[in-house]
Design a protein around this motif. Structure first.
Motif, PDB file in Angstrom:
ATOM      1  N   SER A 199       0.936  -1.163  -0.171  1.00  0.00           N
ATOM      2  CA  SER A 199       0.006   0.143  -0.039  1.00  0.00           C
ATOM      3  C   SER A 199       1.031   1.256  -0.041  1.00  0.00           C
ATOM      4  CB  SER A 199      -1.085  -0.104   1.157  1.00  0.00           C
ATOM      5  OG  SER A 199      -0.282  -0.019   2.254  1.00  0.00           O
ATOM      6  N   THR A 249       3.135   3.302  -5.173  1.00  0.00           N
ATOM      7  CA  THR A 249       1.992   3.597  -6.393  1.00  0.00           C
ATOM      8  C   THR A 249       2.534   3.449  -7.659  1.00  0.00           C
ATOM      9  OG1 THR A 249       2.596   5.865  -6.084  1.00  0.00           O
ATOM     10  CG2 THR A 249       0.854   5.473  -4.786  1.00  0.00           C
ATOM     11  N   SER A 281       1.855   4.283 -11.734  1.00  0.00           N
ATOM     12  CA  SER A 281       1.442   5.516 -12.707  1.00  0.00           C
ATOM     13  C   SER A 281       1.886   4.788 -14.249  1.00  0.00           C
ATOM     14  CB  SER A 281       1.979   6.946 -12.669  1.00  0.00           C
ATOM     15  OG  SER A 281       1.380   7.229 -11.272  1.00  0.00           O
ATOM     16  N   ASN A 303      -1.081   7.366 -10.196  1.00  0.00           N
ATOM     17  CA  ASN A 303      -0.833   6.970  -8.805  1.00  0.00           C
ATOM     18  C   ASN A 303      -1.879   6.116  -8.314  1.00  0.00           C
ATOM     19  OD1 ASN A 303       1.002   9.038  -8.903  1.00  0.00           O
ATOM     20  ND2 ASN A 303      -0.608  10.608  -8.942  1.00  0.00           N
ATOM     21  N   GLN A 304      -1.745   5.115  -8.888  1.00  0.00           N
ATOM     22  CA  GLN A 304      -2.785   3.679  -8.384  1.00  0.00           C
ATOM     23  C   GLN A 304      -1.966   3.195  -7.142  1.00  0.00           C
ATOM     24  OE1 GLN A 304      -5.776   2.720  -9.498  1.00  0.00           O
ATOM     25  NE2 GLN A 304      -5.699   4.992 -10.664  1.00  0.00           N
ATOM     26  N   ASN A 305      -2.665   3.091  -6.118  1.00  0.00           N
ATOM     27  CA  ASN A 305      -2.094   2.519  -4.932  1.00  0.00           C
ATOM     28  C   ASN A 305      -2.192   0.966  -5.206  1.00  0.00           C
ATOM     29  OD1 ASN A 305      -2.462   0.969  -2.266  1.00  0.00           O
ATOM     30  ND2 ASN A 305      -1.736   3.127  -1.732  1.00  0.00           N
ATOM     31  N   GLN A 329      -4.972  -3.162  -9.652  1.00  0.00           N
ATOM     32  CA  GLN A 329      -5.563  -1.993  -9.947  1.00  0.00           C
ATOM     33  C   GLN A 329      -5.697  -1.940 -11.524  1.00  0.00           C
ATOM     34  OE1 GLN A 329      -6.757   0.417  -8.148  1.00  0.00           O
ATOM     35  NE2 GLN A 329      -6.142  -0.467  -6.320  1.00  0.00           N
TER      36      GLN A 329
END
Length: 74
Positions: free
Chosen positions: A6, A9, A11, A26-28, A33
């Motif tokens: 977590s 990130t 991108s 900026n996907q955690n 994701q």
């Protein structure tokens, strides 16, 4: 010490080659994701440049960390 997923990130930057491509920045990575989508519904050749950022936790040891990122296309 383990840095949790977590704290990472992902991108998708500089998308190229496809029509109607949408990069999601900026996907955690605490869970799977979607980082790139297409609204055309067509099979396309698309490229992008991945960018990983890690929030290094305070008090963490100064050492080498390793991890695995799995990218799949559907």
């Amino acid at each position: 010490m383990t840095i949790p997923s977590s704290a990472v990130t992902y991108s998708a930057t500089a998308p190229a080659g496809g029509l109607y491509m949408n990069a999601r920045s900026n996907q955690n990575l605490g869970s799977p994701q979607v980082v790139m989508t297409s609204t055309s519904g067509l099979a396309e050749l698309v490229t992008w440049t991945p960018l990983l950022s890690v929030a290094y936790p305070g008090g963490a040891a100064i050492c080498t960390f390793s991890g695995t990122i799995t990218i799949s296309v559907a």
